[in-house]
Design a protein around this motif. Structure first.
Motif, short mmCIF file in Angstrom:
data_model
loop_
_atom_site.label_atom_id
_atom_site.label_comp_id
_atom_site.label_asym_id
_atom_site.label_seq_id
_atom_site.Cartn_x
_atom_site.Cartn_y
_atom_site.Cartn_z
N LYS A 1 13.04 6.35 3.35
CA LYS A 1 14.28 5.88 2.71
C LYS A 1 14.09 4.47 2.14
N SER A 2 13.38 3.62 2.85
CA SER A 2 13.18 2.25 2.37
C SER A 2 12.33 2.22 1.11
N LEU A 3 11.37 3.10 1.00
CA LEU A 3 10.55 3.18 -0.22
C LEU A 3 11.38 3.72 -1.38
N VAL A 4 12.21 4.71 -1.12
CA VAL A 4 13.05 5.30 -2.16
C VAL A 4 14.08 4.28 -2.65
N SER A 5 14.70 3.56 -1.73
CA SER A 5 15.74 2.60 -2.13
C SER A 5 15.17 1.38 -2.84
N ALA A 6 13.90 1.07 -2.62
CA ALA A 6 13.27 -0.07 -3.29
C ALA A 6 12.91 0.25 -4.74
N PHE B 1 0.83 -1.20 0.00
CA PHE B 1 0.00 0.00 0.00
C PHE B 1 0.87 1.25 0.00
N ASN B 2 1.85 1.31 0.88
CA ASN B 2 2.74 2.46 0.93
C ASN B 2 3.52 2.62 -0.37
#
Length: 99
Positions: free
Chosen positions: A93-98, A73-74
């Motif tokens: 940061k975790s969303l950007v790096s994924a 969802f995020n």
């Protein structure tokens, strides 16, 4: 249409909020709003989202416990928005790096 409220109880989990804050969730072959299985979700805080569901006058409150679903969802909010914000720098940061 009905309305639901989703609450995250885990202190280390949160919704992100984006410039496109609404996410439509569909099942394969069901893409029209108002059909069973088609939901529209809007996070209104780091731990609360409201959603619209099929079913006139239907009201529900749920606790979200599925970390994989929340991550998806995020990620959907992240990919559909030009700007996002969240309670945790690590989450952003975790969303950007994924990507």
């Amino acid at each position: 249409m009905g309305i639901g409220i989703a609450v995250i109880r885990k202190p280390n989990k949160a919704f992100v909020i984006g410039s496109k804050p609404v996410v439509t969730l569909t099942q394969p072959g069901q893409t029209r709003f108002g059909r069973p299985g088609v939901e529209v979700w809007l996070p209104i805080a780091a731990d609360i989202a409201v959603f619209v569901i099929a079913g006139k006058g239907k009201e529900i409150v749920i606790t979200l416990n599925d970390d994989t679903w929340l991550r998806s969802f995020n990620a959907a909010i992240f990919h559909e928005s030009t700007v996002i914000g969240g309670r945790s720098e690590a989450l952003i940061k975790s969303l950007v790096s994924a990507r």
